[in-house]
Design a protein around this motif. Structure first.
Motif, mmCIF file in Angstrom:
data_model
loop_
_atom_site.group_PDB
_atom_site.id
_atom_site.type_symbol
_atom_site.label_atom_id
_atom_site.label_comp_id
_atom_site.label_asym_id
_atom_site.label_seq_id
_atom_site.Cartn_x
_atom_site.Cartn_y
_atom_site.Cartn_z
ATOM 1 N N ALA A 69 13.443 1.816 1.496
ATOM 2 C CA ALA A 69 13.767 1.553 0.086
ATOM 3 C C ALA A 69 12.493 1.506 -0.760
ATOM 4 C CB ALA A 69 14.543 0.244 -0.041
ATOM 5 N N GLN A 70 11.431 0.898 -0.234
ATOM 6 C CA GLN A 70 10.164 0.841 -0.963
ATOM 7 C C GLN A 70 9.566 2.240 -1.105
ATOM 8 O OE1 GLN A 70 8.214 -1.993 1.585
ATOM 9 N NE2 GLN A 70 8.646 -3.711 0.202
ATOM 10 N N GLN A 71 9.622 3.040 -0.053
ATOM 11 C CA GLN A 71 9.104 4.406 -0.118
ATOM 12 C C GLN A 71 9.865 5.235 -1.149
ATOM 13 O OE1 GLN A 71 9.396 5.820 3.922
ATOM 14 N NE2 GLN A 71 7.778 4.471 4.658
ATOM 15 N N GLN A 72 11.176 5.066 -1.191
ATOM 16 C CA GLN A 72 11.981 5.791 -2.178
ATOM 17 C C GLN A 72 11.643 5.329 -3.589
ATOM 18 O OE1 GLN A 72 15.935 5.022 -0.708
ATOM 19 N NE2 GLN A 72 16.011 6.967 0.395
ATOM 20 N N ALA A 73 11.475 4.012 -3.775
ATOM 21 C CA ALA A 73 11.127 3.483 -5.096
ATOM 22 C C ALA A 73 9.770 4.009 -5.548
ATOM 23 C CB ALA A 73 11.141 1.956 -5.080
ATOM 24 N N ILE A 74 8.820 4.102 -4.632
ATOM 25 C CA ILE A 74 7.497 4.631 -4.967
ATOM 26 C C ILE A 74 7.603 6.068 -5.431
ATOM 27 C CG2 ILE A 74 5.246 5.283 -4.002
ATOM 28 C CD1 ILE A 74 5.497 2.730 -2.205
ATOM 29 N N SER A 75 8.406 6.856 -4.758
ATOM 30 C CA SER A 75 8.517 8.274 -5.109
ATOM 31 C C SER A 75 9.427 8.526 -6.325
ATOM 32 C CB SER A 75 8.983 9.098 -3.917
ATOM 33 O OG SER A 75 10.305 8.749 -3.581
ATOM 34 N N GLU A 92 0.861 -1.177 0.000
ATOM 35 C CA GLU A 92 0.000 0.000 0.000
ATOM 36 C C GLU A 92 0.902 1.233 0.000
ATOM 37 O OE1 GLU A 92 -3.749 -0.089 2.311
ATOM 38 O OE2 GLU A 92 -2.841 -1.881 3.199
ATOM 39 N N ALA A 93 0.636 2.154 -0.891
ATOM 40 C CA ALA A 93 1.496 3.316 -1.080
ATOM 41 C C ALA A 93 1.660 4.142 0.192
ATOM 42 C CB ALA A 93 0.962 4.187 -2.209
ATOM 43 N N ASP A 94 0.612 4.243 0.966
ATOM 44 C CA ASP A 94 0.669 5.063 2.174
ATOM 45 C C ASP A 94 0.845 4.228 3.445
ATOM 46 O OD1 ASP A 94 -1.783 3.871 2.030
ATOM 47 O OD2 ASP A 94 -2.946 5.706 2.311
ATOM 48 N N SER A 95 1.325 3.005 3.292
ATOM 49 C CA SER A 95 1.483 2.108 4.428
ATOM 50 C C SER A 95 2.651 2.526 5.315
ATOM 51 C CB SER A 95 1.725 0.678 3.944
ATOM 52 O OG SER A 95 2.059 -0.154 5.038
ATOM 53 N N LYS A 96 2.424 2.450 6.587
ATOM 54 C CA LYS A 96 3.516 2.732 7.521
ATOM 55 C C LYS A 96 4.490 1.556 7.593
ATOM 56 C CE LYS A 96 0.730 1.223 11.424
ATOM 57 N NZ LYS A 96 0.042 1.608 12.631
ATOM 58 N N TYR A 97 4.127 0.431 6.959
ATOM 59 C CA TYR A 97 4.972 -0.747 6.992
ATOM 60 C C TYR A 97 5.920 -0.840 5.797
ATOM 61 C CZ TYR A 97 1.554 -2.009 10.489
ATOM 62 O OH TYR A 97 0.745 -1.985 11.592
ATOM 63 N N ALA A 98 5.799 0.069 4.848
ATOM 64 C CA ALA A 98 6.709 0.073 3.699
ATOM 65 C C ALA A 98 8.107 0.447 4.177
ATOM 66 C CB ALA A 98 6.228 1.058 2.637
#
Length: 129
Positions: free
Chosen positions: A117-123, A108-114
């Motif tokens: 590295a996943q957050q950076q990849a999303i952005s 989930e894009a807004d997940s606190k569990y990401a």
């Protein structure tokens, strides 16, 4: 500490090294075909998520969108924005039935569990599908 050829040959026999190198070369040459097949799987997963669960926005991150070849640990990572509550197990079953190899992961894009590295990849490298 560095390893030389003599040390490397203690780990695997020359035949095993050559076999591994040839397999790696073959996989690199077939990478475009593998990525095309994986993109088709990602689109099929997106179709299921949209039609069955009402998801409206999806993207792909990870090895599938990177220029480097896929490897043994590569997997399809889908990012969703409007995942319905309490449908996680059903979604997991549907995606598992679609493909066990490669594995399809859902974030989930807004997940606190990401992870970071996943957050950076999303952005930075998300490709919407």
């Amino acid at each position: 500490m560095t390893f030389g050829l003599a040390d490397a040959l203690k780990v695997l026999s020359p035949v095993e090294w050559v076999t591994a190198l040839l397999e790696t070369e073959t996989l690199s040459l077939q990478d475009a075909q593998r990525k095309a097949a994986w993109r088709d799987l990602a689109r099929q997963a997106a179709t299921i998520l949209r039609s069955k669960y009402g998801v409206t926005r999806l993207g792909v991150i990870g090895d599938l969108v990177k220029p480097e070849p896929l490897n043994f640990w590569s997997e399809i990572t889908l990012v969703v924005w409007d995942l319905p509550d309490r449908k996680g197990y059903e979604i997991y079953q549907d995606l598992s039935n679609l493909s066990k190899e490669p594995e399809i992961n859902l974030i989930e894009a807004d997940s606190k569990y990401a992870t970071l590295a996943q957050q950076q990849a999303i952005s930075q490298s998300l490709v919407e599908i």
